[in-house]
Write an enzyme that holds these catalytic residues in place. Structure first.
Site, PDB file in Angstrom:
ATOM      1  N   LYS A   2      45.691  37.532  33.673  1.00  0.00           N
ATOM      2  CA  LYS A   2      44.633  36.554  33.413  1.00  0.00           C
ATOM      3  C   LYS A   2      44.740  35.367  34.361  1.00  0.00           C
ATOM      4  O   LYS A   2      43.730  34.817  34.781  1.00  0.00           O
ATOM      5  CB  LYS A   2      44.673  36.080  31.969  1.00  0.00           C
ATOM      6  CG  LYS A   2      44.145  37.133  31.004  1.00  0.00           C
ATOM      7  CD  LYS A   2      43.834  36.547  29.664  1.00  0.00           C
ATOM      8  CE  LYS A   2      43.193  37.580  28.765  1.00  0.00           C
ATOM      9  NZ  LYS A   2      42.941  37.083  27.421  1.00  0.00           N
ATOM     10  N   LYS A  35      41.665  49.515  31.543  1.00  0.00           N
ATOM     11  CA  LYS A  35      41.308  49.601  30.120  1.00  0.00           C
ATOM     12  C   LYS A  35      39.889  49.071  29.898  1.00  0.00           C
ATOM     13  O   LYS A  35      39.396  48.266  30.698  1.00  0.00           O
ATOM     14  CB  LYS A  35      42.321  48.845  29.255  1.00  0.00           C
ATOM     15  CG  LYS A  35      42.236  47.361  29.345  1.00  0.00           C
ATOM     16  CD  LYS A  35      43.046  46.660  28.244  1.00  0.00           C
ATOM     17  CE  LYS A  35      42.809  45.166  28.370  1.00  0.00           C
ATOM     18  NZ  LYS A  35      43.423  44.334  27.392  1.00  0.00           N
ATOM     19  N   LYS A  92      36.063  43.317  28.239  1.00  0.00           N
ATOM     20  CA  LYS A  92      34.902  42.517  28.612  1.00  0.00           C
ATOM     21  C   LYS A  92      35.149  41.784  29.915  1.00  0.00           C
ATOM     22  O   LYS A  92      34.247  41.591  30.714  1.00  0.00           O
ATOM     23  CB  LYS A  92      34.620  41.475  27.520  1.00  0.00           C
ATOM     24  CG  LYS A  92      33.948  42.064  26.310  1.00  0.00           C
ATOM     25  CD  LYS A  92      34.027  41.135  25.122  1.00  0.00           C
ATOM     26  CE  LYS A  92      35.413  41.009  24.581  1.00  0.00           C
ATOM     27  NZ  LYS A  92      35.573  40.437  23.269  1.00  0.00           N
TER      28      LYS A  92
END
Ligand code: TYM
Length: 337
Positions: free
Chosen positions: A111, A198, A201
């Site tokens: 992230k 995976k 969103k």
């Protein structure tokens, strides 16, 4: 025997997708008949990445309505920021977690890389680094025995256990329960557009299939599912095909059709177009009742919101009890005003 405690949470960052559902949310629903369950929509977590103020509030309620629509009972649902004790315990648990463990977390690394993409000048927040400690607080504050999650959360779960152990050692008693992850049979749903990653969103719209998409969109997304990446040596199923089989099984576990298609695959007679057609139609059959239910809930949003405010306030009592005990145990003042 008191019922075992179940806790899990989900971030209000947009629509619920098949990965969330087949990896975790389906379990949220099923476990309700066996255990005492609490499920949080974790808005404090959602502010660790750049976000839009108005969208966050909308997404928080929308996620609540979606969870209710798929069968999560409103009395088991709460909004994290309505139970601020999570943040208080998070602060305390920070002092029982080494910084090095946080910088090593895979999700933090992924992230923090994505924060700086897109050319906008921004920064990696301390909240993003600290996120797994807040997650540990979410779990430990209810002394959860079981935590239904997808496989991507296993590292965070392990850290929660470590933090609990360190805390228990410090206070000299087994105060926190060691939480255990519970996985479904499909804990790792892949993106149909790129089965090597995976379903999520954050990867963009084509990488996830929403539970509340209209049937034509679902058909289109499944039809264009990638089937030819990775190994395709005739012996091993390629990740894209394997993912379609996983989705099919999750969508209609008892279906004979699943077995027949798998036999066709083994015999070398499977046409991917047929597989995709069956996957899409099974998904639509599964999702239509959820979509209808959500419409009903949306028709009386006010009532749904009131129910969730009430359940959050009841769930908060348990969190407050834990905070009082924790403060006593570690030497903080414990005055009730
Ligand atoms: P979140 O909001 O990203 O996802 C919610 C749940 O969906 C699961 N999931 C998947 N499972 C299988 N395949 C996928 N492709 C897939 N994508 C998502 C996740 O594993 C998760 O169970 N950190 C958590 C939220 C959280 C939490 C907690 C979870 C905060 N506090 C306490 C459990 C307990 C997260 O970001 O999940």
């Amino acid at each position: 025997m008191p019922l075992k405690q179940v806790l899990s949470c989900i971030q209000p960052t947009g629509e619920v997708h098949l990965g969330n559902y087949f990896g975790a949310v389906k379990n949220y629903v099923d476990l309700q008949s066996k255990y005492e369950c609490k499920y949080g929509v974790v808005d404090y977590h959602a502010i660790t990445m750049p976000y839009d103020i108005k969208k966050l509030r909308y997404n928080t309620w929308d996620l609540i309505f979606s969870l209710m629509a798929v069968g999560v009972q409103p009395e088991n649902l709460f909004v994290q920021s309505l139970v601020p004790e999570h943040a208080e315990l998070g602060w305390i648990l920070n002092c029982f977690c080494a910084v090095g463990r946080l910088t090593n977390m895979t999700q933090y690394k992924d992230k923090s890389l994505s924060v700086n993409q897109g050319g906008k000048e921004t920064y990696i927040s301390a909240g993003l680094l600290d996120y797994p400690v807040l997650q540990a607080a979410d779990i430990l504050i209810y002394k959860a025995d079981f935590v239904p999650v997808g496989k991507d959360q296993s590292q965070h779960l392990e850290l929660s256990r470590e933090i609990a152990q360190r805390f228990n050692h410090f206070v000299g008693q087994t105060y926190f329960v060691m939480p255990e992850a519970l996985y479904t049979e499909s804990p790792n749903i892949r993106s149909t557009a790129d089965p090597l990653r995976k379903m999520s969103k954050s990867a963009g719209e084509k990488h996830y299939i929403s539970l509340f998409s209209e049937p034509p969109r679902i058909r289109k997304q499944i039809k264009s599912a990638v089937t030819d990446v990775g190994t395709n040596d005739g012996e091993h199923m390629s990740p894209g095909v394997a993912n379609l089989f996983v989705i099919l099984k999750a969508a209609s576990a008892t279906s004979e059709i699943y077995k027949n298609l798998l036999d066709d695959y083994k015999n070398g007679t499977l046409r991917y177009g047929d597989l995709k057609h069956v996957v899409a139609e099974n998904l639509i059959d599964l999702l239509l009742p959820f979509q209808e239910k959500k419409k009903e809930i949306l028709a009386d949003k006010k009532r749904a919101k009131e129910r969730i405010k009430a359940s959050s306030s009841i769930i908060r009592k348990k969190a407050q009890e834990t905070i009082r005990e924790v403060k006593d145990l570690i030497g903080l003042l414990n005055v009730r005003f």
